[in-house]
Design a protein around this motif. Structure first.
Motif, PDB file in Angstrom:
ATOM      1  N   HIS A   1       0.828  -1.203   0.000  1.00  0.00           N
ATOM      2  CA  HIS A   1       0.000   0.000   0.000  1.00  0.00           C
ATOM      3  C   HIS A   1       0.861   1.252   0.000  1.00  0.00           C
ATOM      4  CE1 HIS A   1      -4.474  -0.372   0.541  1.00  0.00           C
ATOM      5  NE2 HIS A   1      -4.349   0.883   0.155  1.00  0.00           N
ATOM      6  N   ALA A   2       2.166   1.056   0.223  1.00  0.00           N
ATOM      7  CA  ALA A   2       3.092   2.178   0.077  1.00  0.00           C
ATOM      8  C   ALA A   2       2.945   2.813  -1.294  1.00  0.00           C
ATOM      9  CB  ALA A   2       4.526   1.696   0.268  1.00  0.00           C
ATOM     10  N   GLY A   3       2.605   1.989  -2.297  1.00  0.00           N
ATOM     11  CA  GLY A   3       2.400   2.531  -3.632  1.00  0.00           C
ATOM     12  C   GLY A   3       1.336   3.596  -3.638  1.00  0.00           C
ATOM     13  N   ASN A   4       0.280   3.367  -2.861  1.00  0.00           N
ATOM     14  CA  ASN A   4      -0.817   4.326  -2.756  1.00  0.00           C
ATOM     15  C   ASN A   4      -0.374   5.576  -2.015  1.00  0.00           C
ATOM     16  OD1 ASN A   4      -3.256   5.661  -2.447  1.00  0.00           O
ATOM     17  ND2 ASN A   4      -4.376   3.871  -1.773  1.00  0.00           N
ATOM     18  N   ILE A   5       0.341   5.384  -0.914  1.00  0.00           N
ATOM     19  CA  ILE A   5       0.680   6.490  -0.028  1.00  0.00           C
ATOM     20  C   ILE A   5       1.910   7.252  -0.528  1.00  0.00           C
ATOM     21  CG2 ILE A   5       1.301   7.105   2.332  1.00  0.00           C
ATOM     22  CD1 ILE A   5      -0.123   4.475   3.196  1.00  0.00           C
ATOM     23  N   ILE A   6       2.988   6.503  -0.804  1.00  0.00           N
ATOM     24  CA  ILE A   6       4.246   7.157  -1.163  1.00  0.00           C
ATOM     25  C   ILE A   6       4.154   7.814  -2.533  1.00  0.00           C
ATOM     26  CG2 ILE A   6       6.723   6.798  -1.486  1.00  0.00           C
ATOM     27  CD1 ILE A   6       5.761   6.609   1.391  1.00  0.00           C
ATOM     28  N   SER A   7       3.229   7.348  -3.386  1.00  0.00           N
ATOM     29  CA  SER A   7       3.063   8.006  -4.684  1.00  0.00           C
ATOM     30  C   SER A   7       2.728   9.480  -4.500  1.00  0.00           C
ATOM     31  CB  SER A   7       1.954   7.317  -5.492  1.00  0.00           C
ATOM     32  OG  SER A   7       0.700   7.432  -4.849  1.00  0.00           O
ATOM     33  N   ASN A   8       1.990   9.781  -3.437  1.00  0.00           N
ATOM     34  CA  ASN A   8       1.657  11.170  -3.168  1.00  0.00           C
ATOM     35  C   ASN A   8       2.891  11.968  -2.756  1.00  0.00           C
ATOM     36  OD1 ASN A   8      -1.522  11.256  -3.164  1.00  0.00           O
ATOM     37  ND2 ASN A   8      -0.937   9.367  -2.133  1.00  0.00           N
ATOM     38  N   VAL A   9       3.830  11.309  -2.069  1.00  0.00           N
ATOM     39  CA  VAL A   9       5.093  11.959  -1.729  1.00  0.00           C
ATOM     40  C   VAL A   9       5.891  12.232  -2.990  1.00  0.00           C
ATOM     41  CG1 VAL A   9       7.258  11.740  -0.455  1.00  0.00           C
ATOM     42  CG2 VAL A   9       5.135  10.828   0.522  1.00  0.00           C
ATOM     43  N   PHE A  10       6.035  11.189  -3.828  1.00  0.00           N
ATOM     44  CA  PHE A  10       6.783  11.336  -5.069  1.00  0.00           C
ATOM     45  C   PHE A  10       6.140  12.367  -5.982  1.00  0.00           C
ATOM     46  CE2 PHE A  10       8.845   7.397  -3.867  1.00  0.00           C
ATOM     47  CZ  PHE A  10      10.116   7.537  -4.414  1.00  0.00           C
ATOM     48  N   SER A  11       4.822  12.361  -6.007  1.00  0.00           N
ATOM     49  CA  SER A  11       4.129  13.301  -6.880  1.00  0.00           C
ATOM     50  C   SER A  11       4.463  14.741  -6.500  1.00  0.00           C
ATOM     51  CB  SER A  11       2.612  13.075  -6.805  1.00  0.00           C
ATOM     52  OG  SER A  11       1.932  13.906  -7.717  1.00  0.00           O
ATOM     53  N   GLY A  12       4.469  15.026  -5.204  1.00  0.00           N
ATOM     54  CA  GLY A  12       4.801  16.374  -4.760  1.00  0.00           C
ATOM     55  C   GLY A  12       6.247  16.738  -5.058  1.00  0.00           C
ATOM     56  N   LEU A  13       7.175  15.779  -4.804  1.00  0.00           N
ATOM     57  CA  LEU A  13       8.592  16.060  -5.044  1.00  0.00           C
ATOM     58  C   LEU A  13       8.892  16.196  -6.535  1.00  0.00           C
ATOM     59  CD1 LEU A  13      10.183  13.640  -2.402  1.00  0.00           C
ATOM     60  CD2 LEU A  13       9.766  16.099  -2.188  1.00  0.00           C
ATOM     61  N   LEU A  14       8.299  15.295  -7.347  1.00  0.00           N
ATOM     62  CA  LEU A  14       8.498  15.395  -8.788  1.00  0.00           C
ATOM     63  C   LEU A  14       7.906  16.687  -9.337  1.00  0.00           C
ATOM     64  CD1 LEU A  14       7.720  11.720  -9.897  1.00  0.00           C
ATOM     65  CD2 LEU A  14       9.937  12.870 -10.000  1.00  0.00           C
ATOM     66  N   SER A  15       6.782  17.080  -8.779  1.00  0.00           N
ATOM     67  CA  SER A  15       6.166  18.327  -9.213  1.00  0.00           C
ATOM     68  C   SER A  15       7.097  19.501  -8.955  1.00  0.00           C
ATOM     69  CB  SER A  15       4.840  18.543  -8.473  1.00  0.00           C
ATOM     70  OG  SER A  15       3.937  17.502  -8.767  1.00  0.00           O
ATOM     71  N   ALA A  16       7.718  19.502  -7.764  1.00  0.00           N
ATOM     72  CA  ALA A  16       8.638  20.590  -7.437  1.00  0.00           C
ATOM     73  C   ALA A  16       9.816  20.610  -8.391  1.00  0.00           C
ATOM     74  CB  ALA A  16       9.123  20.438  -5.997  1.00  0.00           C
ATOM     75  N   ALA A  17      10.285  19.411  -8.813  1.00  0.00           N
ATOM     76  CA  ALA A  17      11.456  19.335  -9.697  1.00  0.00           C
ATOM     77  C   ALA A  17      11.113  19.631 -11.153  1.00  0.00           C
ATOM     78  CB  ALA A  17      12.088  17.948  -9.579  1.00  0.00           C
TER      79      ALA A  17
END
Length: 498
Positions: free
Chosen positions: A193-209
């Motif tokens: 389920h990390a895929g569900n949760i951590i995707s939101n982390v990656f999405s924010g970081l990738l967005s910033a980059a």
């Protein structure tokens, strides 16, 4: 044996994945079951324990990391448009709020259409092939999305992404429950389920980059690069799945396990289900109709439906964080901590649920956090209090959904087609909420989003109602089993976990 049916005692998952032997296990019953497996019947207890550890090790170090990475991309591709919207996608395509929300809703039209038939068919086929193929399908749709120039193009792409993504999570839940015992499943489901949760982390970081540095590179907008790069990475993650994923215990070849390990995999599941094999009964649609007639299906469908309503903020989380008054880059970055905390909370509570074989009160405690978080969000404009409310919003429904998936696969373990249909039906019913919840987070609701917050409060409250009702039904079914034992004198090792 190192695993056991739940009524015989409690087994404790350790960090290494080892399952502690249960001293009061019914040896006579397990001795009878092991006779079905020629390669196991003459082995010592130490040899059986060694095989059990070997099976868990391969699952934990091959299947689990692969499926977690695939699910990370699954959820990332599902929510990527929320950050693309923040970067100007809606404005560039000249879409109104209603058109944008219609595109979000159409994703779930495709998502719902494909789930039940695909999950039932895959239950008797090859998830090793089908899961990577589905991933390649939605990746291709994501790569096409930067080429859209109108609202209808956006809606079509989102529909096709939903169509190809629909069966994925139900199949992963089915596959996990087919390899791990009921004590092991909650924690493992929490990990993927990390895929569900951590995707939101990656999405924010990738967005910033990406969204702040690649605008007008090669003539493309930043949001176009964002979607294009995510689609490409998703393809790269899908390809190893053809080699790293197993099928089911009864049809996985020696490319994944040795013959002895394959028999141990089947034996583990037999003991966990009280001596009932996955393939004892049920054709493609026979299992579907069994699920339709089982009250558990509709109890879990209702529970899942309201958990997703409590999670309805997810597609609009960047916009909600944007109301805190941070700069665009800060808004991208501060999305990450609530989801990191949510992941840690999910692992801890899921571990506790599996260890105690208790689901109801773990879900109730978790979803209550969402209820409190929504109440705070709509009642104050204080930045610190609102940010804390967002941590609560993120933690509650992710924990509840993970344990709910584990619970439904535990109480309805056999046949596999019935379990597959139950998972898909519950997921389909829950997905209907996505047809209307996007309209609760329109820009004219900023900054409090009172309508969306009220929706979350109602969803959390009704989740608790369905959870307690399901627990009552489990207890009632167990009493029926106990009375039947008293009447016949025949011991039935199966009990429904509440």
């Amino acid at each position: 044996m190192a695993i056991s049916s739940e009524h015989k005692g409690e087994s404790t998952p350790k960090a290494s994945g080892e399952i502690v032997k249960i001293e009061n296990a019914d040896i006579r019953e397990e001795d009878e079951w092991i006779q079905r497996y020629p390669l196991l019947r003459d082995k010592s207890q130490e040899e059986l324990d060694g095989l059990n550890k070997a099976v868990l090790k391969k699952l934990d170090w091959r299947f689990l990391p692969c499926i977690t990475a695939m699910l990370l991309m699954n959820y990332l591709d599902r929510i990527n448009v929320s950050n693309a919207r923040l970067a100007g996608m809606q404005k560039d395509l000249h879409m109104s709020d209603v058109e944008w929300s219609a595109g979000i809703s159409l994703f779930y039209v495709g998502y719902i259409i494909s789930q039940v038939p695909a999950n039932v068919l895959i239950a008797k086929s090859s998830p090793r092939i089908m899961l990577p193929c589905m991933m390649l399908g939605w990746s291709a749709c994501t790569i096409c999305m930067p080429a859209v120039t109108s609202a209808w193009g956006f809606m079509l792409c989102r529909f096709l992404v939903g169509l190809t993504e629909g069966p994925f999570v139900p199949v992963v839940a089915l596959l996990t429950s087919s390899w791990y015992t009921k004590q092991e499943s909650p924690l493992r489901m929490g990990i993927w389920h990390a895929g569900n949760i951590i995707s939101n982390v990656f999405s924010g970081l990738l967005s910033a980059a990406i969204l702040t540095n690649m605008d007008n590179v090669a003539g493309l907008s930043a949001w176009q690069w964002f979607l294009l790069l995510e689609g490409i990475v998703s393809i790269l993650v899908a390809i190893p799945g053809f080699w790293l994923l197993p099928n089911f215990p009864n049809n996985t070849g020696t490319y994944f396990f040795t013959p002895e390990e394959l028999e141990m995999s089947q034996y583990r599941q037999l003991v966990s289900a009280g001596g009932i094999s996955e393939d004892d009964e049920g054709d493609y649609w026979g299992g579907f109709w069994m699920a339709v007639k089982d009250p558990f299906t509709w109890l879990f469908a209702g529970m899942h439906f309201f958990i997703i309503i409590a999670q309805s903020f997810k597609d609009f989380f960047p916009s909600i964080v944007g109301t805190l008054g941070f700069t665009k880059v800060q808004t991208y970055l501060v999305q990450a901590p609530p989801y990191v905390i949510s992941y840690i909370v999910t692992l801890v509570i899921s571990w506790s649920s599996g260890r105690r074989l208790e689901h109801c009160w773990h879900i109730v405690g978790a979803i209550a956090m969402s209820l409190v978080g929504a109440a705070v969000m709509i009642s104050t404009l204080n930045v610190g209090a609102r940010y804390f409310s967002m941590i609560l919003l993120c933690s509650g429904p992710f924990v509840a959904l993970n344990i709910q998936l584990s619970w439904e696969t535990t109480v309805v373990p056999r046949p596999r087609t019935k379990r597959a249909a139950l998972i898909a039906i519950a997921n389909c019913v829950s997905s209907v909420s996505h047809w209307f919840t996007p309209y609760f987070f329109l820009t004219n609701q900023e900054p409090r989003y009172q309508l969306g917050g009220g929706c979350i409060i109602v969803g959390a409250g009704l989740t608790i109602v369905f959870c307690v009702a399901t627990r009552y039904w489990c207890i009632r079914k167990n009493k029926v089993l106990e009375k039947e034992e008293e009447r016949t004198g025949v011991v039935n090792s199966w009990r429904y976990a509440s």
